[in-house]
Design an enzyme around this catalytic site. Structure first.
Site, PDB file in Angstrom:
ATOM      1  N   GLY A  13      21.674  -8.311  12.892  1.00 18.23           N
ATOM      2  CA  GLY A  13      21.372  -7.212  13.809  1.00 18.23           C
ATOM      3  C   GLY A  13      22.157  -7.233  15.103  1.00 18.23           C
ATOM      4  N   ASN A  15      24.825  -5.629  15.751  1.00 19.57           N
ATOM      5  CA  ASN A  15      25.206  -4.238  16.038  1.00 19.57           C
ATOM      6  C   ASN A  15      23.984  -3.440  16.486  1.00 19.57           C
ATOM      7  OD1 ASN A  15      28.186  -3.732  15.339  1.00 19.57           O
ATOM      8  ND2 ASN A  15      27.429  -5.058  13.717  1.00 19.57           N
ATOM      9  N   MET A  95      22.572  -3.291   3.575  1.00 15.76           N
ATOM     10  CA  MET A  95      23.343  -3.761   2.435  1.00 15.76           C
ATOM     11  C   MET A  95      22.876  -3.202   1.092  1.00 15.76           C
ATOM     12  SD  MET A  95      25.563  -5.254   4.032  1.00 15.76           S
ATOM     13  CE  MET A  95      26.554  -6.137   2.864  1.00 15.76           C
ATOM     14  N   HIS A  96      22.336  -2.007   1.122  1.00  9.07           N
ATOM     15  CA  HIS A  96      22.023  -1.323  -0.137  1.00  9.07           C
ATOM     16  C   HIS A  96      22.865  -0.063  -0.257  1.00  9.07           C
ATOM     17  CE1 HIS A  96      17.685  -2.841  -1.211  1.00  9.07           C
ATOM     18  NE2 HIS A  96      18.626  -3.736  -1.437  1.00  9.07           N
ATOM     19  N   ASN A 112      27.643   5.089   8.782  1.00  7.03           N
ATOM     20  CA  ASN A 112      27.698   3.679   8.403  1.00  7.03           C
ATOM     21  C   ASN A 112      28.849   2.984   9.116  1.00  7.03           C
ATOM     22  OD1 ASN A 112      27.189   1.277   6.624  1.00  7.03           O
ATOM     23  ND2 ASN A 112      29.257   1.778   5.942  1.00  7.03           N
ATOM     24  N   HIS A 114      31.503   0.065   8.975  1.00  5.58           N
ATOM     25  CA  HIS A 114      32.155  -0.739   7.940  1.00  5.58           C
ATOM     26  C   HIS A 114      33.340  -1.497   8.522  1.00  5.58           C
ATOM     27  CE1 HIS A 114      33.251  -2.092   4.013  1.00  5.58           C
ATOM     28  NE2 HIS A 114      34.430  -1.500   4.053  1.00  5.58           N
ATOM     29  N   GLU A 183      33.224  -3.836  16.521  1.00  4.38           N
ATOM     30  CA  GLU A 183      32.062  -3.145  15.945  1.00  4.38           C
ATOM     31  C   GLU A 183      31.026  -2.794  17.005  1.00  4.38           C
ATOM     32  OE1 GLU A 183      30.740  -5.988  13.016  1.00  4.38           O
ATOM     33  OE2 GLU A 183      31.481  -4.690  11.420  1.00  4.38           O
TER      34      GLU A 183
END
Ligand SMILES: Nc1nc2c(c(=O)[nH]1)N[C@@H](CN(C=O)c1ccc(C(=O)N[C@@H](CCC(=O)O)C(=O)O)cc1)CN2
Ligand SMILES: NCC(=O)N[C@@H]1O[C@H](COP(=O)([O-])[O-])[C@@H](O)[C@H]1O
Length: 197
Positions: A13, A15, A95-96, A112, A114, A183
């Site tokens: 967590g 981010n 992560m799904h 999202n 990435h 990020e």
């Protein structure tokens, strides 16, 4: 009008913490209504609780154990999240792979984060894969992007893309640290850009 977001996590967590810090400092004028995790062990849940943000732990295992499908999981998760009527769902280490059935509930209002450039290393373990490709001489740089979420993984329209250099002297940890620092900045920039605030 105050905009409302929900953040999805699966782990540390950091981010999420960047988003929380930006909200608390006033540089990101929105409200985090809920933090969702598929893992009860996710430290990001502790970060949310410390910030007074409601959390929802929604693991997949009970569905698997009951012989239910990922789609049933996604639909139930979508129905819980819809109650909050978020302006934006930000996937920050979630992560799904989300199904079309989930995505269609939220009118393209899902982004999202990435840790790779568009089309370079879609999916999981992108930083490690980039590092290994650099060591094989296949790439000279990597990057971070925040993109809109569509059913095809990491193929949504990019909102923000930032290249990240890789140096010969880098260890994998050096690259991870450099990427994470990017990020933490661009996830906040992307939320601002998406919400127009
Ligand atoms: N429909 C979409 N779902 C998600 C996207 C997306 O672009 N479209 N982004 C991902 C985040 N992500 C990469 O940025 C990503 C995360 C996880 C996976 C993946 O293969 N997950 C496996 C389980 C892996 C694990 O639990 O360790 C799975 O879902 O079976 C791919 C890409 C978030 N969702
Ligand atoms: N494919 C998605 C993916 O790899 N996401 C990555 O998971 C990490 C979450 O870190 P955090 O839990 O400390 O925010 C981040 O590096 C993010 O880019």
């Amino acid at each position: 009008m105050l905009r409302h977001i929900i953040v999805f996590i699966s782990g540390n967590g950091s981010n999420l913490q960047a988003i929380i810090d930006s909200v608390q400092s006033g540089t990101l004028e929105c409200k985090i209504d809920l933090v969702v995790s598929n893992k009860k062990s996710a430290y990001g849940l502790t970060r949310a609780e410390k910030a007074g943000i409601p959390t929802l732990v929604f693991p997949l295992k009970p569905y698997k154990d009951a012989g239910k499908t990922r789609i049933e999981y996604d639909i139930d998760l979508a129905n819980k999240v819809r109650e909050y009527n978020p302006d934006l769902i930000a996937l920050a280490g979630w992560m799904h792979v989300l199904s079309k059935e989930f995505i269609d509930h939220f009118n393209d209002n899902i982004i999202n984060l990435h840790p790779a450039l568009p089309g370079q290393f879609d999916g999981i373990n992108a930083i490690k894969r980039a590092y290994e490709a650099f060591k094989r001489g296949e790439i000279t740089k990597t990057g971070v992007m925040v993109h809109k979420v569509v059913p095809e993984v990491d193929k949504g329209e990019p909102l923000i893309i930032e290249e990240v250099p890789i140096f010969e002297s880098d260890t994998l940890e050096d690259l991870e640290e450099r990427i994470h620092s990017v990020e933490h900045r661009i996830i906040v920039q992307a939320i601002k850009k998406f919400l127009g605030i």
